[in-house]
Scaffold this motif. Sequence first.
Motif, PDB file in Angstrom:
ATOM      1  N   GLY A 151      37.536  38.310  36.498  1.00  0.00           N
ATOM      2  CA  GLY A 151      37.372  39.746  36.689  1.00  0.00           C
ATOM      3  C   GLY A 151      36.338  40.081  37.744  1.00  0.00           C
ATOM      4  O   GLY A 151      36.522  41.029  38.526  1.00  0.00           O
ATOM      5  N   VAL A 152      35.257  39.325  37.806  1.00  0.00           N
ATOM      6  CA  VAL A 152      34.234  39.551  38.825  1.00  0.00           C
ATOM      7  C   VAL A 152      34.795  39.295  40.218  1.00  0.00           C
ATOM      8  O   VAL A 152      34.541  40.055  41.166  1.00  0.00           O
ATOM      9  N   LEU A 153      35.581  38.244  40.377  1.00  0.00           N
ATOM     10  CA  LEU A 153      36.171  37.929  41.677  1.00  0.00           C
ATOM     11  C   LEU A 153      37.156  39.007  42.109  1.00  0.00           C
ATOM     12  O   LEU A 153      37.210  39.369  43.292  1.00  0.00           O
ATOM     13  N   VAL A 154      37.931  39.526  41.174  1.00  0.00           N
ATOM     14  CA  VAL A 154      38.862  40.606  41.501  1.00  0.00           C
ATOM     15  C   VAL A 154      38.093  41.851  41.935  1.00  0.00           C
ATOM     16  O   VAL A 154      38.476  42.542  42.891  1.00  0.00           O
ATOM     17  N   ALA A 155      36.988  42.145  41.257  1.00  0.00           N
ATOM     18  CA  ALA A 155      36.193  43.317  41.605  1.00  0.00           C
ATOM     19  C   ALA A 155      35.576  43.207  42.987  1.00  0.00           C
ATOM     20  O   ALA A 155      35.346  44.232  43.653  1.00  0.00           O
ATOM     21  N   HIS A 156      35.338  41.996  43.465  1.00  0.00           N
ATOM     22  CA  HIS A 156      34.752  41.800  44.791  1.00  0.00           C
ATOM     23  C   HIS A 156      35.806  41.749  45.887  1.00  0.00           C
ATOM     24  O   HIS A 156      35.471  41.513  47.047  1.00  0.00           O
ATOM     25  N   GLY A 157      37.076  41.942  45.551  1.00  0.00           N
ATOM     26  CA  GLY A 157      38.120  42.017  46.568  1.00  0.00           C
ATOM     27  C   GLY A 157      38.730  40.700  46.969  1.00  0.00           C
ATOM     28  O   GLY A 157      39.387  40.631  48.020  1.00  0.00           O
ATOM     29  N   ALA A 158      38.575  39.649  46.176  1.00  0.00           N
ATOM     30  CA  ALA A 158      39.183  38.360  46.510  1.00  0.00           C
ATOM     31  C   ALA A 158      40.654  38.357  46.113  1.00  0.00           C
ATOM     32  O   ALA A 158      41.071  39.055  45.192  1.00  0.00           O
ATOM     33  N   ASP A 159      41.444  37.581  46.837  1.00  0.00           N
ATOM     34  CA  ASP A 159      42.856  37.371  46.499  1.00  0.00           C
ATOM     35  C   ASP A 159      42.929  36.202  45.516  1.00  0.00           C
ATOM     36  O   ASP A 159      42.713  35.050  45.889  1.00  0.00           O
ATOM     37  N   ILE A 160      43.234  36.502  44.259  1.00  0.00           N
ATOM     38  CA  ILE A 160      43.120  35.529  43.176  1.00  0.00           C
ATOM     39  C   ILE A 160      44.482  34.937  42.842  1.00  0.00           C
ATOM     40  O   ILE A 160      45.484  35.642  42.751  1.00  0.00           O
ATOM     41  N   ILE A 161      44.496  33.610  42.654  1.00  0.00           N
ATOM     42  CA  ILE A 161      45.623  32.888  42.061  1.00  0.00           C
ATOM     43  C   ILE A 161      45.048  32.017  40.953  1.00  0.00           C
ATOM     44  O   ILE A 161      44.121  31.239  41.186  1.00  0.00           O
ATOM     45  N   VAL A 162      45.561  32.161  39.744  1.00  0.00           N
ATOM     46  CA  VAL A 162      45.084  31.388  38.600  1.00  0.00           C
ATOM     47  C   VAL A 162      46.081  30.265  38.327  1.00  0.00           C
ATOM     48  O   VAL A 162      47.280  30.516  38.155  1.00  0.00           O
ATOM     49  N   VAL A 163      45.580  29.043  38.301  1.00  0.00           N
ATOM     50  CA  VAL A 163      46.389  27.867  37.977  1.00  0.00           C
ATOM     51  C   VAL A 163      46.060  27.465  36.550  1.00  0.00           C
ATOM     52  O   VAL A 163      44.916  27.091  36.249  1.00  0.00           O
ATOM     53  N   ASP A 164      47.024  27.569  35.677  1.00  0.00           N
ATOM     54  CA  ASP A 164      46.842  27.261  34.258  1.00  0.00           C
ATOM     55  C   ASP A 164      46.868  25.749  34.073  1.00  0.00           C
ATOM     56  O   ASP A 164      47.884  25.097  34.327  1.00  0.00           O
ATOM     57  N   THR A 165      45.755  25.180  33.614  1.00  0.00           N
ATOM     58  CA  THR A 165      45.641  23.732  33.455  1.00  0.00           C
ATOM     59  C   THR A 165      45.581  23.312  31.990  1.00  0.00           C
ATOM     60  O   THR A 165      45.112  22.221  31.689  1.00  0.00           O
TER      61      THR A 165
END
Length: 435
Positions: A341-355
């Motif tokens: 959530g912090v990374l999204v708030a800072h404007g980063a393009d997020i991809i989550v890899v489920d491990t």
Amino acid sequence: MSTRPTAALVRAAVIGCACLALAVLAGRPVIILAGLPLLVWTLVAVARRIARGEEHGTAAATVTSNRRSIEEGGTAAISVRTAPGVLTAATIPLPPHSHFSPRHGSAAGDGSLRLRVSAQRWGRIHVGPVHVLVSDAFGAFRAQQLLPRLDVQVIPHSTVLEAPVEVPTPIGISGMHLSRRRGDGTALSEVRAFRPGDRLHRINWRVSQRTGTLHTNATFTEQDTDVLLVTDTIADVAAAPWSGENAPTSLDMTIRATSAVARHYLAAGDRVSVFDLGHLIGPIAPGTGPRQLRVLTDALARASREDGRTHPARRLRTVRPGTLTVVCSPLLHAEAIAQIGVLVAHGADIIVVDTLPPSIGDVSVLNGKPLRLDGKVSDRFWPEAWALRRLLRERTVRELRESGVPVTAWEGPSSLAPVLLSLAAARSAPRMRRS
């Protein structure tokens, strides 16, 4: 190591001398024949040792490896050398997740021998300590030595990611990612009228001849970008007991996914950095090129699952807007989810890899019957508990996707291709202009 007489040599010498003395005292030369072979064997062994000099008296053994760093599934040769003409045998304890050739880590040879160790999992394998036994050809003199262990670093397998290199928001200066901004590049944007300051080599002579006025080719710039890999090593979740001995854990999947993504974007000339929410890998500063790949793979191989201590999760305070951020996490800890959530708030393009291992939470093996582990009925309700935990985790995954964060399970080199293709399509889609 100094060689010493064996028990066989001592027995042969004592029996041979006793037979000789008894024959002299009893006056019966026939008794000499009983101990003569043993006495001759003793004298020949001692004479052979004296004739060969003192090289067998101090036969130093050394152990070396032809490679100190191998990939998963790779092989390193372990060589043990002593003096020439010395019968040498070595035994090495079998480290976990590795195989020896010959089997059981034992071999023998004349002065030197070689074993091959194959690593099945990333990390660091300890080869040794090596127990070396040397003997002469008669077995009359023998010595033993315990050599220190060798450490062989096993880096994650160099998986080639089957995915495009396009990124949603290139933020660098020069590279191979197509930008929306016009400038020097190779991708054609439009053909327009020539303006003062345009480069002469970009003049489109065919259009200029047809229209009668100078026209030039306008192009899009090509940029690189920042790629941040966030790893969640707060805890290592093991696979279900029925999935097999070599089934990957969450840490295995995180390390392999991080290595594949880093190799993919470093080959494209991007700047790649790593931030670890746990304390197994540590932060890696941004860098490019083959040197950065070596630094990153070495750091991943040094991660150890043997540290059972609990550490507070690290927090990434800020990130550059537009940074492509790949978060590799089993999505079980609140700290990791809050960091997304912090990374999204800072404007980063997020991809989550489920491990999270796919066998965790799988209750299809039950089929209404009690699960047997190692021949015993499990009374701990382990599969049911993880099934409930996975259901709770699905809510988190659904909320992330509803907020625009794609979540994809790590299933090999082609795991990120659909997500990156959709991001590239969304970037090139027509947008409504605000008036």
